[in-house]
Design an enzyme around this catalytic site. Structure first.
Site, PDB file in Angstrom:
ATOM      1  N   HIS A   2      45.038  39.209  35.631  1.00  0.00           N
ATOM      2  CA  HIS A   2      43.731  39.870  35.644  1.00  0.00           C
ATOM      3  C   HIS A   2      43.989  41.367  35.822  1.00  0.00           C
ATOM      4  O   HIS A   2      44.978  41.751  36.446  1.00  0.00           O
ATOM      5  CB  HIS A   2      42.938  39.318  36.836  1.00  0.00           C
ATOM      6  CG  HIS A   2      41.512  39.725  36.906  1.00  0.00           C
ATOM      7  ND1 HIS A   2      41.113  40.939  37.405  1.00  0.00           N
ATOM      8  CD2 HIS A   2      40.382  39.065  36.569  1.00  0.00           C
ATOM      9  CE1 HIS A   2      39.783  41.007  37.367  1.00  0.00           C
ATOM     10  NE2 HIS A   2      39.313  39.880  36.862  1.00  0.00           N
ATOM     11  N   LYS A  30      34.254  33.274  45.049  1.00  0.00           N
ATOM     12  CA  LYS A  30      34.751  32.286  44.073  1.00  0.00           C
ATOM     13  C   LYS A  30      35.048  30.944  44.742  1.00  0.00           C
ATOM     14  O   LYS A  30      35.580  30.023  44.121  1.00  0.00           O
ATOM     15  CB  LYS A  30      36.017  32.824  43.381  1.00  0.00           C
ATOM     16  CG  LYS A  30      35.727  33.999  42.444  1.00  0.00           C
ATOM     17  CD  LYS A  30      36.988  34.445  41.765  1.00  0.00           C
ATOM     18  CE  LYS A  30      36.876  35.817  41.136  1.00  0.00           C
ATOM     19  NZ  LYS A  30      36.154  35.820  39.859  1.00  0.00           N
ATOM     20  N   GLN A  87      41.691  32.469  41.544  1.00  0.00           N
ATOM     21  CA  GLN A  87      41.236  31.308  40.775  1.00  0.00           C
ATOM     22  C   GLN A  87      41.842  29.998  41.261  1.00  0.00           C
ATOM     23  O   GLN A  87      41.647  28.952  40.632  1.00  0.00           O
ATOM     24  CB  GLN A  87      41.583  31.499  39.286  1.00  0.00           C
ATOM     25  CG  GLN A  87      40.834  32.635  38.639  1.00  0.00           C
ATOM     26  CD  GLN A  87      39.333  32.391  38.550  1.00  0.00           C
ATOM     27  OE1 GLN A  87      38.871  31.248  38.623  1.00  0.00           O
ATOM     28  NE2 GLN A  87      38.563  33.450  38.408  1.00  0.00           N
ATOM     29  N   CYS A 119      38.577  40.427  31.729  1.00  0.00           N
ATOM     30  CA  CYS A 119      39.465  41.346  32.469  1.00  0.00           C
ATOM     31  C   CYS A 119      40.930  40.972  32.286  1.00  0.00           C
ATOM     32  O   CYS A 119      41.742  41.132  33.219  1.00  0.00           O
ATOM     33  CB  CYS A 119      39.112  41.402  33.953  1.00  0.00           C
ATOM     34  SG  CYS A 119      37.456  41.976  34.277  1.00  0.00           S
TER      35      CYS A 119
HETATM   36  N1  PMP Z   1      42.128  37.943  39.956  1.00  0.00           N
HETATM   37  C1  PMP Z   1      41.656  36.943  39.212  1.00  0.00           C
HETATM   38  C2  PMP Z   1      42.612  35.942  38.639  1.00  0.00           C
HETATM   39  C3  PMP Z   1      40.280  36.830  38.993  1.00  0.00           C
HETATM   40  O1  PMP Z   1      39.799  35.835  38.253  1.00  0.00           O
HETATM   41  C4  PMP Z   1      39.415  37.785  39.569  1.00  0.00           C
HETATM   42  C5  PMP Z   1      37.917  37.731  39.355  1.00  0.00           C
HETATM   43  N2  PMP Z   1      37.525  37.505  38.050  1.00  0.00           N
HETATM   44  C6  PMP Z   1      39.968  38.804  40.339  1.00  0.00           C
HETATM   45  C7  PMP Z   1      41.321  38.848  40.519  1.00  0.00           C
HETATM   46  C8  PMP Z   1      39.115  39.837  40.998  1.00  0.00           C
HETATM   47  O2  PMP Z   1      38.310  39.268  41.957  1.00  0.00           O
HETATM   48  P1  PMP Z   1      37.129  40.103  42.651  1.00  0.00           P
HETATM   49  O3  PMP Z   1      36.321  40.673  41.519  1.00  0.00           O
HETATM   50  O4  PMP Z   1      36.397  39.090  43.441  1.00  0.00           O
HETATM   51  O5  PMP Z   1      37.751  41.156  43.469  1.00  0.00           O
END
Ligand code: PMP
Length: 404
Positions: A121, A224, A201, A362
């Site tokens: 990500h 999440k 995740q 992302c």
């Molecule tokens: N890492 C992963 C694998 C994610 O899926 C996400 C959220 N989509 C994030 C980091 C970032 O998380 P947050 O936006 O809650 O900080």
């Protein structure tokens, strides 16, 4: 496990959108919250609101006690050795930024290297790029194959005497791949290289045991895992946290301040500058309680059933292309209908009441690897049902001929 009972705990699910029952398949972006979590937030602001750790009064003492109880609940949830290894943050993004900035300041120097995977990500890429730029280090990536399986055999060749840290996700938010963290840790630790795991995740789908994984940092977000937005966790091994400088300066993280010199507070407070999101932290405990009462094995088994069923149904639709078919994966299904733009598919699904994610999620480097602009992502949680998967299948069956 009775899904009807579980669904009744989540008020938001019981509604119609565009006159259709809501089918919420955007759980990898954020999960819905059970009533107990919402109630806890409400209870905090109704009966307990006060600033923690400083007040000499009843409410402050109560709020502090509950805040620290949550820290212990998180410690137990991920099996950390010490509660002071649990640092509350705003979420995974802030957790990784904290480590990249603070670990970077302590350990990254000109000519050093940081290894991440090619399926990260952006929040486990950009903080490391910033740290590398700041300290003159280089970022290297572990590749993955077309199925979405990390090429772990390439890892030893990427590590050398300049490598300072390996940072990988436990589960890919786009491909669903579960990465072999314990193996990655073994390889990295054999060269004395610490490992950070982005667990955003993974945390809601499987039992996470940081000691069994052996990792040095483990980061995740409350929202999440059926908890509120605005709170996350950075687990860090005591020995490393002790050597790292504070991330932010301010109240709470100090022992003594003069204009000449400041001494820092002990763990975990050294990394918790300023007023935290107390209500969200308290509600995170309610989310953990929900997961423990439901049973993490039950959650995983139910989600696997949904994922296997959805995969087999979707594959019968002409033109469906799946991205991320690793044998070991969580409840994420990324797909395209032929070359149709994912946004078009997502918009049509939305009008049928089905909420999915579209775009690059992302993870632009993953899209570059497959040469696609993005995918449609359906991701399942414990409250989803086989009937909802049938609704997705029926909708796609209707939509596919229009878009192909
Ligand atoms: N890492 C992963 C694998 C994610 O899926 C996400 C959220 N989509 C994030 C980091 C970032 O998380 P947050 O936006 O809650 O900080």
């Amino acid at each position: 496990m009775n899904t009807d009972n579980i669904r009744s705990l989540f008020p938001i699910l019981n509604q119609q959108v565009y006159g259709k029952p809501l089918v919420y398949f955007d759980n990898a972006a954020t999960t819905q919250k059970p009533q107990a979590v919402i109630d806890e937030l409400c209870r905090y602001y109704t009966t307990l609101n006060s600033n923690i750790h400083r007040g000499a009064h009843y409410l402050a003492a109560q709020a502090t006690e509950k805040y620290e109880e949550t820290r212990i609940a998180v410690q137990s949830f991920v099996n950390a050795r010490h509660s002071h290894e649990i640092i509350f943050t705003r979420g995974t993004t802030e957790s990784i930024n904290l480590v990249a900035a603070s670990f970077g300041q302590a350990f990254l120097h000109e000519g050093d290297e940081v290894v991440i995977s090619a399926m990260e990500h952006h929040s486990n890429i950009v903080p490391w790029q910033l740290a590398c730029q700041r300290h003159g280090a280089t970022l290297r990536t572990i590749p993955f194959n077309d199925q979405g399986v990390l090429d772990i055999e390439a890892l030893p060749g990427l590590l050398n005497e300049h490598t300072r840290i390996v940072a990988v996700n436990h589960v890919s938010n786009t491909l669903g791949t579960i990465n072999p963290i314990a193996d990655i840790v073994t390889i990295a630790h054999s060269r004395n290289i610490p490992v950070l795991v982005d667990g955003a995740q993974a945390i809601s789908h499987m039992k996470v045991d940081v000691q069994a994984l052996g990792c040095d940092f483990y980061c995740f977000s409350g929202h999440k895992m059926y908890g509120p937005m605005g709170v996350g966790v950075m687990y860090g091994r005591e020995e490393l946290l002790e050597k790292m400088p504070p991330y932010q300066g301010g109240g709470e993280m100090i022992k003594e301040v003069t204009f000449e010199q400041t001494t820092y507070n002990e763990l975990p407070f050294k990394f918790e500058a300023g007023t935290p999101s107390v209500g969200d932290v308290l509600a995170l405990k309610a989310a953990i309680d929900f997961m423990l009462q439901t049973g993490i094995d039950n959650i995983a088994a139910h989600e696997k059933e949904l994922t296997d069923y959805a995969t087999s149904r979707l594959l019968t639709i002409d033109g469906i292309r799946l991205f991320g078919t690793a044998p070991d994966k969580t409840s994420v299904i990324s797909f395209l209908i032929g070359n149709a733009h994912p946004y078009d598919t997502g918009t049509l699904l939305d009008k049928l009441g089905i909420a999915v994610r579209t775009g690059h999620h992302c993870t632009q480097p993953i899209m570059d690897k497959y040469g696609i602009p993005g995918t449609v992502r359906a991701s399942f949680a414990v409250y989803n049902t086989i009937e909802e998967v049938d609704a997705l299948y029926a909708a796609l069956k209707r939509i596919a001929p229009i878009l192909l």
